[in-house]
Write an enzyme that holds these catalytic residues in place. Structure first.
Site, PDB file in Angstrom:
ATOM      1  N   ASN A 155       0.063  24.574  13.328  1.00 37.38           N
ATOM      2  CA  ASN A 155       0.201  25.824  12.388  1.00 37.38           C
ATOM      3  C   ASN A 155       1.237  24.916  10.980  1.00 37.38           C
ATOM      4  O   ASN A 155       1.993  23.969  11.606  1.00 37.38           O
ATOM      5  CB  ASN A 155       1.224  27.281  12.674  1.00 37.38           C
ATOM      6  CG  ASN A 155       0.868  27.830  13.909  1.00 37.38           C
ATOM      7  OD1 ASN A 155      -0.006  27.568  14.237  1.00 37.38           O
ATOM      8  ND2 ASN A 155       1.357  28.357  14.834  1.00 37.38           N
ATOM      9  N   ARG A 198       0.591  -1.238   0.220  1.00 29.54           N
ATOM     10  CA  ARG A 198       0.141  -0.150   0.086  1.00 29.54           C
ATOM     11  C   ARG A 198       1.069   1.515   0.171  1.00 29.54           C
ATOM     12  O   ARG A 198       0.458   2.697  -0.687  1.00 29.54           O
ATOM     13  CB  ARG A 198      -1.191   0.453   1.603  1.00 29.54           C
ATOM     14  CG  ARG A 198      -2.049  -1.261   1.132  1.00 29.54           C
ATOM     15  CD  ARG A 198      -2.366  -1.220   2.632  1.00 29.54           C
ATOM     16  NE  ARG A 198      -1.393  -0.995   3.649  1.00 29.54           N
ATOM     17  CZ  ARG A 198      -1.675  -1.241   5.106  1.00 29.54           C
ATOM     18  NH1 ARG A 198      -3.396  -1.565   5.356  1.00 29.54           N
ATOM     19  NH2 ARG A 198      -0.991  -1.565   6.011  1.00 29.54           N
ATOM     20  N   HIS A 218      13.062  32.936  15.048  1.00 25.89           N
ATOM     21  CA  HIS A 218      11.604  32.962  16.101  1.00 25.89           C
ATOM     22  C   HIS A 218      11.889  32.122  17.303  1.00 25.89           C
ATOM     23  O   HIS A 218      12.050  31.035  17.525  1.00 25.89           O
ATOM     24  CB  HIS A 218      10.054  33.018  15.539  1.00 25.89           C
ATOM     25  CG  HIS A 218       9.886  33.492  14.408  1.00 25.89           C
ATOM     26  ND1 HIS A 218       9.815  32.933  12.948  1.00 25.89           N
ATOM     27  CD2 HIS A 218      10.778  34.554  13.693  1.00 25.89           C
ATOM     28  CE1 HIS A 218       9.837  34.098  11.722  1.00 25.89           C
ATOM     29  NE2 HIS A 218      10.526  35.204  12.694  1.00 25.89           N
ATOM     30  N   TYR A 237       3.870  23.036  12.260  1.00 26.53           N
ATOM     31  CA  TYR A 237       4.658  22.859  13.271  1.00 26.53           C
ATOM     32  C   TYR A 237       3.597  22.362  14.473  1.00 26.53           C
ATOM     33  O   TYR A 237       2.500  22.988  15.146  1.00 26.53           O
ATOM     34  CB  TYR A 237       4.569  24.475  13.830  1.00 26.53           C
ATOM     35  CG  TYR A 237       5.092  25.018  12.759  1.00 26.53           C
ATOM     36  CD1 TYR A 237       7.203  25.273  12.917  1.00 26.53           C
ATOM     37  CD2 TYR A 237       5.078  24.849  11.102  1.00 26.53           C
ATOM     38  CE1 TYR A 237       7.058  26.084  12.202  1.00 26.53           C
ATOM     39  CE2 TYR A 237       5.787  25.983  10.174  1.00 26.53           C
ATOM     40  CZ  TYR A 237       7.072  27.119  10.638  1.00 26.53           C
ATOM     41  OH  TYR A 237       7.057  27.974  10.045  1.00 26.53           O
ATOM     42  N   ARG A 243      13.480  31.938   7.561  1.00 26.16           N
ATOM     43  CA  ARG A 243      12.283  32.189   8.020  1.00 26.16           C
ATOM     44  C   ARG A 243      12.887  32.413   8.987  1.00 26.16           C
ATOM     45  O   ARG A 243      13.172  31.777   9.882  1.00 26.16           O
ATOM     46  CB  ARG A 243      10.805  31.740   7.956  1.00 26.16           C
ATOM     47  CG  ARG A 243       9.625  31.359   6.583  1.00 26.16           C
ATOM     48  CD  ARG A 243       8.722  30.649   6.850  1.00 26.16           C
ATOM     49  NE  ARG A 243       7.518  31.221   6.008  1.00 26.16           N
ATOM     50  CZ  ARG A 243       6.806  31.253   5.620  1.00 26.16           C
ATOM     51  NH1 ARG A 243       6.211  32.223   6.557  1.00 26.16           N
ATOM     52  NH2 ARG A 243       5.521  31.519   4.834  1.00 26.16           N
ATOM     53  N   GLN A 264      -1.753  23.575  19.598  1.00 25.29           N
ATOM     54  CA  GLN A 264      -1.832  24.318  18.331  1.00 25.29           C
ATOM     55  C   GLN A 264      -0.993  24.021  17.875  1.00 25.29           C
ATOM     56  O   GLN A 264      -0.115  23.129  17.500  1.00 25.29           O
ATOM     57  CB  GLN A 264      -1.628  25.781  18.250  1.00 25.29           C
ATOM     58  CG  GLN A 264      -1.214  26.674  17.684  1.00 25.29           C
ATOM     59  CD  GLN A 264      -1.164  27.848  18.029  1.00 25.29           C
ATOM     60  OE1 GLN A 264      -1.998  29.013  19.411  1.00 25.29           O
ATOM     61  NE2 GLN A 264      -0.283  28.739  17.279  1.00 25.29           N
ATOM     62  N   HIS A 275      13.626  29.304  16.409  1.00 23.69           N
ATOM     63  CA  HIS A 275      13.760  28.096  15.271  1.00 23.69           C
ATOM     64  C   HIS A 275      13.673  29.337  14.096  1.00 23.69           C
ATOM     65  O   HIS A 275      13.531  30.602  14.049  1.00 23.69           O
ATOM     66  CB  HIS A 275      12.853  27.882  15.956  1.00 23.69           C
ATOM     67  CG  HIS A 275      12.109  26.914  14.658  1.00 23.69           C
ATOM     68  ND1 HIS A 275      11.279  27.081  13.627  1.00 23.69           N
ATOM     69  CD2 HIS A 275      13.049  25.778  13.590  1.00 23.69           C
ATOM     70  CE1 HIS A 275      11.157  26.483  13.006  1.00 23.69           C
ATOM     71  NE2 HIS A 275      12.071  25.357  12.607  1.00 23.69           N
ATOM     72  N   LYS A 326       8.238  22.986  20.550  1.00 22.95           N
ATOM     73  CA  LYS A 326       8.125  23.056  18.569  1.00 22.95           C
ATOM     74  C   LYS A 326       8.236  21.959  18.656  1.00 22.95           C
ATOM     75  O   LYS A 326       9.424  21.477  18.816  1.00 22.95           O
ATOM     76  CB  LYS A 326       8.602  24.025  17.749  1.00 22.95           C
ATOM     77  CG  LYS A 326       8.572  25.568  18.102  1.00 22.95           C
ATOM     78  CD  LYS A 326       8.935  25.629  16.872  1.00 22.95           C
ATOM     79  CE  LYS A 326       8.553  27.741  17.244  1.00 22.95           C
ATOM     80  NZ  LYS A 326       9.968  28.400  15.850  1.00 22.95           N
TER      81      LYS A 326
END
Length: 191
Positions: free
Chosen positions: A53, A28, A67, A137, A64, A51, A124, A77
């Site tokens: 994201n 499969r 942060h 995330y 990016r 959460q 990060h 995270k």
């Protein structure tokens, strides 16, 4: 057949873990476990993800980051690249840590399917290698904009060696402060 497990690899920065998936294949396709509270706890990760994201980055070479959120909303995270490829970079911003302001870099892509657990107190960011890269995330804290913080991606104290020419950086990421130059960090090799 035994259930798939995750393989946790300790990294140079304390509490950062590279997670390799135990992929099971048959006619499969492929199946792998990507998150398990019990396996995480056994590896020393005490995370309650609240959460999820995702980001899609249009252009290769985009950076990016870097942060993080300050206490009392410091966030852990669990990140992975679900489409494309990135150089994912973490920087220790915990002042009492023996690896304060050191960074470590990891290749995450849709072929190796590695994940990275990033504990609270670690900045990060990433650079995309291909157009339309998608990241996922899981977060241990909800976004609290008043506690958002960051470091400059091009900070000479951090000396992050982005492998590709930087094509795009958000104005917000260009405006983060520079780190204090009193500590010259050593960096870990790319994985």
């Amino acid at each position: 057949m035994a259930a798939p497990v995750m393989i946790f690899e300790r990294c140079g920065i304390p509490d950062v873990l590279l997670i390799r998936l135990d992929e099971r294949r048959d006619e499969r396709g492929m199946f792998a476990r990507t998150m398990c509270r019990d396996e995480f706890a056994a590896a020393g990760i005490d995370a309650d993800f609240v959460q999820q994201n995702m980001s899609i980055t249009c252009m290769a070479g985009t950076v990016r980051g870097m942060h993080y959120q300050r206490t009392p909303h410091a966030e852990g995270k669990l990140v992975r690249c679900v489409r494309g490829a990135v150089l994912d970079v973490v920087v220790d911003v915990r002042p009492d840590s023996p690896t304060y302001l050191r960074h470590e870099a990891f290749r995450l892509d849709d072929l190796n399917r590695h994940q990275l657990y990033i504990p609270p107190g670690i900045a990060h960011g990433f650079q995309t290698f291909v157009d339309n890269t998608q990241m996922s995330y899981l977060m241990t804290e909800s976004y609290a904009p008043e506690f958002a913080a960051g470091l400059r991606y091009d900070d000479p104290v951090l000396a992050i060696g982005w492998p590709e020419p930087v094509t795009t950086v958000a104005d917000r990421d260009r405006a983060w402060p520079l780190a204090e130059p009193t500590v010259v960090p050593a960096s870990a090799a790319h994985r």
